[in-house]
Design an enzyme around this catalytic site. Structure first.
Site, PDB file in Angstrom:
ATOM      1  N   LYS A   7       0.801  -1.227   0.000  1.00  0.00           N
ATOM      2  CA  LYS A   7       0.000   0.000   0.000  1.00  0.00           C
ATOM      3  C   LYS A   7       0.838   1.285   0.000  1.00  0.00           C
ATOM      4  O   LYS A   7       0.484   2.278   0.634  1.00  0.00           O
ATOM      5  CB  LYS A   7      -0.965   0.003   1.194  1.00  0.00           C
ATOM      6  CG  LYS A   7      -1.981  -1.123   1.137  1.00  0.00           C
ATOM      7  CD  LYS A   7      -2.915  -1.125   2.327  1.00  0.00           C
ATOM      8  CE  LYS A   7      -2.312  -1.788   3.525  1.00  0.00           C
ATOM      9  NZ  LYS A   7      -3.252  -2.075   4.592  1.00  0.00           N
ATOM     10  N   ASP A  61      -5.568  -6.315  10.176  1.00  0.00           N
ATOM     11  CA  ASP A  61      -6.878  -5.647  10.243  1.00  0.00           C
ATOM     12  C   ASP A  61      -8.035  -6.605   9.956  1.00  0.00           C
ATOM     13  O   ASP A  61      -9.124  -6.466  10.520  1.00  0.00           O
ATOM     14  CB  ASP A  61      -6.948  -4.422   9.307  1.00  0.00           C
ATOM     15  CG  ASP A  61      -6.463  -4.707   7.909  1.00  0.00           C
ATOM     16  OD1 ASP A  61      -5.982  -5.824   7.661  1.00  0.00           O
ATOM     17  OD2 ASP A  61      -6.555  -3.811   7.051  1.00  0.00           O
TER      18      ASP A  61
HETATM   19 MG    MG Z   1      -8.183  -0.158   7.880  1.00  0.00          MG
END
Ligand code: MG
Ligand code: ADP
Length: 504
Positions: A195, A230
Site C-alpha cells: 500500500k 486488520d
Molecule cells: Mg483499515
C-alpha cells in the site's frame, strides 16, 4: 445583375461552400475521433468482462490456491498466514482495553470499555487521523515514535478518570495491516510493506518490539497483548456481536481477508493443536493471482508504474488505492485518441494518482441530470474544462466498468472462501446445510471503499447472488463494520487478558 454583382455572388458562394466544407470535414473528423474513443471504451469493457462463468473460475482458483498455501509455505501466492488466534471474543469480556490501528491511509487510537455481556461495549473513544505522507517512506523509528506519541497524547487526555485499577498495566491490541509472520498472538515479523509504504529496517523485524521500544522512548507504560492484521480485528469485532461470523474481508486502501480454519486442514503446520480445534488464517488475498482474472493493458501499465511490480495483483484490481488510477489511465488513453478533454489535455490528467477512488465513487453516483458532480471533479482534480454531457457520460461509464469488475472479483474471492470451508452450498449436508437449509454464515466487511461506495456494495451483493444462487446467498450475511478492525484488536487484547476467557 452586373458583372461585378455576379463576381461578388460567385465569391460568396465559394466562401460559403468552403466554410460548409470545413465544417462538414471537422464534424466528420470529430465523429471519427469520438468513434475511436467509443472503441477504447468497448475494448476496455470487453477486457474487464466478468461473466458468471469467469467468476466461477476465480472462485475455484481461490479455493485451490488456499489449499496450496495451507499445504506448504511458498506453495501458493497466497501466504495463508497463521495468526495464533484460536479463540475469538464472545461478549463475555470485561474491562478497559486499548486499540491502535495502522491502516494504509488512516491511523486510529481507541479505548473500549467492556461490560461483560454480548453487545455491551459500554464506551468507545476513537481518534482518527491521516498518516502523514512523509512517514510512508521515512525511517522505522520515525514511524513508531509517531505512533507511540499519538497514543501517549490520547492517554494523557484521560486525565484523572479512573479507567484502570491502580498499578495495572494498560493492555493494547495493535492492528497492523501489513503481512506479518506471526511468532505468537502478540508478536510477529514484517514480511513486506504494501500500500505504498516503503521503510527501510522494518522488514524482518518484530513489529511489537518496535512499538514497545518506541513506547519506552516516549515513557508510556503499556503492553501489546495482541498484534493482529486488520482482517483479524474485523473478524474479532463481528464475532463479538455475532458468533456465526466465520470470515472477514477488508476493502479499503488495500484488500485482504481472513477466516476460521480447522487446524487439521493447516497441513504445513502438522501437529498444531489449539483448544478450539481452529485457528484464524490470514489469507493475504491481495496477492492472489489466476489466469482467469480479467487483466487489461491498463492493469499492466499500473503494475509497471508501481513500486511493487508483479505483486498484489488481486489488490491492484480491487482496492481503493488503485481504482482511481485505473480510471485515470483509461481517460488518458481516450485523450490520446481524441480531443474530448480539450485540445491540449491538462498535465493533471497525465499525473499518476491524480484521480482518487472517492472521486470515482462520487462521479459514478452522480444522479444529477447534467452530471454536475462529474463536471466539477473533472475540472477540480484533472483541470479538464467544462466537458460536454456526452463526455461526462463516458467518464461515468469508465468508473462503472472499473468498480463493477472490482466488486465482482471481491465477491468471487468471498465465495472462494465459502467454498473452501464448505459453506457455498455445493456439498449438501457437509456443505454447511442443516435440515435442508444452508447454515447461516456471517462475513464481516470493513474498509472505506466498501463502506463509502453504495454502488460497489450493490455490485458485490449481486455477484454473490449470481454465483451462489439466491437460496444459498440468502444464508450469507455481510456485516459491515466501520472502523471495526481497531476495536476488534482491543477486544482480542481483552479476550487474552488473564481475567477474561473465551472460545470460538
Ligand atoms: Mg483499515
Ligand atoms: P485504511 O485502508 O487505511 O485502513 P480505510 O479503510 O478508511 O483506510 O480506507 C480508505 C480508502 O478507502 C481510501 O484510500 C479510499 O481509496 C477508499 N475510500 C474512502 N472513502 C471512499 C468512498 N466514499 N468511495 C470509494 N472509496 C473510498
Amino acid at each position: 445583375m452586373g458583372r461585378v454583382g455576379l463576381g461578388v455572388a460567385v465569391g460568396c458562394a465559394v466562401v460559403a461552400c468552403t466554410i460548409a466544407g470545413l465544417l462538414v470535414g471537422r464534424r466528420v473528423k470529430s465523429r471519427r475521433r469520438w468513434g475511436r474513443v467509443v472503441g477504447v471504451l468497448r475494448e476496455f469493457e470487453q477486457g474487464c468482462a466478468t461473466s458468471i462463468g469467469r467468476l466461477r473460475q476465480v472462485v475455484d482458483a481461490m479455493a485451490v490456491e488456499m489449499h496450496a498455501g495451507l499445504a506448504s509455505d511458498g506453495g501458493s501466492k497466497l501466504k495463508m498466514l497463521l495468526t495464533f488466534v484460536d479463540t475469538l471474543p464472545n461478549g463475555s469480556e470485561k474491562g478497559t482495553f486499548y486499540g491502535l490501528d495502522l491502516g494504509g491511509t488512516n491511523f486510529r487510537v481507541l479505548r473500549v470499555q467492556l461490560g461483560g455481556s454480548r453487545s455491551s461495549i459500554l464506551g468507545c473513544q476513537v481518534e482518527t487521523q491521516p498518516i502523514p505522507q512523509h512517514l510512508l517512506t521515512g525511517s522505522n523509528e520515525e514511524l513508531f515514535d509517531f505512533i507511540a506519541t499519538r497514543l501517549k497524547i490520547f492517554i494523557e487526555k484521560e486525565g484523572n478518570e479512573d479507567v484502570l485499577p491502580l498499578g495495572r498495566t494498560r493492555e493494547l491490541g495493535f492492528t497492523f495491516s501489513f503481512p506479518i509472520r506471526q511468532i505468537s498472538v502478540s508478536s510477529g515479523v514484517l514480511i513486506k510493506w504494501t500500500k505504498g509504504f516503503s521503510i527501510e529496517g522494518t522488514v524482518g523485524g518484530d513489529v511489537t518490539q518496535f512499538l514497545e521500544e518506541a513506547m519506552a522512548r516516549v515513557g508510556l507504560d503499556m503492553k501489546v497483548s495482541a498484534l493482529v492484521n486488520d482482517t483479524v480485528g474485523t473478524l474479532a469485532l463481528s464475532h463479538y456481536h455475532d458468533e456465526d461470523t466465520i470470515a472477514a474481508v477488508i476493502i479499503g486502501t488495500g484488500t485482504n481477508a481472513c477466516y476460521v480454519e480447522r487446524t487439521d486442514a493447516i497441513i504445513k503446520c502438522q501437529g498444531l493443536l489449539t483448544n478450539s480445534g481452529g485457528m484464524v488464517v490470514n489469507i493475504e488475498w491481495g496477492n492472489f493471482w489466476s489466469s482467469h482474472l480479467p487483466r487489461t493493458p491498463y492493469d499492466v501499465a499500473l503494475d509497471d508504474e508501481s513500486p511493487n511490480r508483479n505483486d498484489q495483483g488481486f489488490e491492484k484490481m480491487i482496492s481503493g488505492m488503485y481504482l482511481g488510477e485505473i480510471v485515470r489511465l483509461v481517460l488518458c488513453r481516450m485523450a490520446q485518441e481524441s480531443d474530448i478533454f480539450g485540445d491540449a489535455p491538462a498535465p493533471s490528467l497525465a499525473a499518476p494518482f491524480s484521480l482518487r477512488t472517492p472521486m470515482v465513487a462520487a462521479m459514478h453516483e452522480d444522479d444529477s441530470p447534467d452530471l454536475r458532480e462529474v463536471g466539477r471533479i473533472l475540472e477540480e482534480a484533472l483541470q479538464i474544462p467544462v466537458a460536454p454531457l456526452k463526455t461526462r457520460r463516458l467518464v461515468v461509464r469508465v468508473c462503472d466498468v472499473v468498480s463493477r469488475r472490482a466488486a465482482r472479483l471481491a465477491a468471487a474471492g468471498i465465495v472462494g472462501i465459502l467454498k473452501k470451508v464448505g459453506r457455498d452450498g455445493s456439498g449438501g449436508f457437509a456443505g454447511g446445510r442443516s435440515k435442508g437449509k444452508p447454515r447461516r454464515t456471517v462475513v464481516a466487511i470493513e474498509g472505506g471503499l466498501y463502506a463509502g461506495y453504495a454502488m460497489f456494495r450493490e455490485y458485490l451483493d449481486e455477484a454473490v447472488g449470481e454465483i451462489l444462487g439466491e437460496d444459498v446467498a440468502q444464508s450469507v450475511v455481510f456485516r459491515i463494520s466501520e472502523d471495526g478492525s481497531g476495536v476488534g484488536a482491543a477486544l482480542l487484547a481483552a479476550s487474552r487478558s488473564p481475567e477474561n476467557q473465551s472460545t470460538f
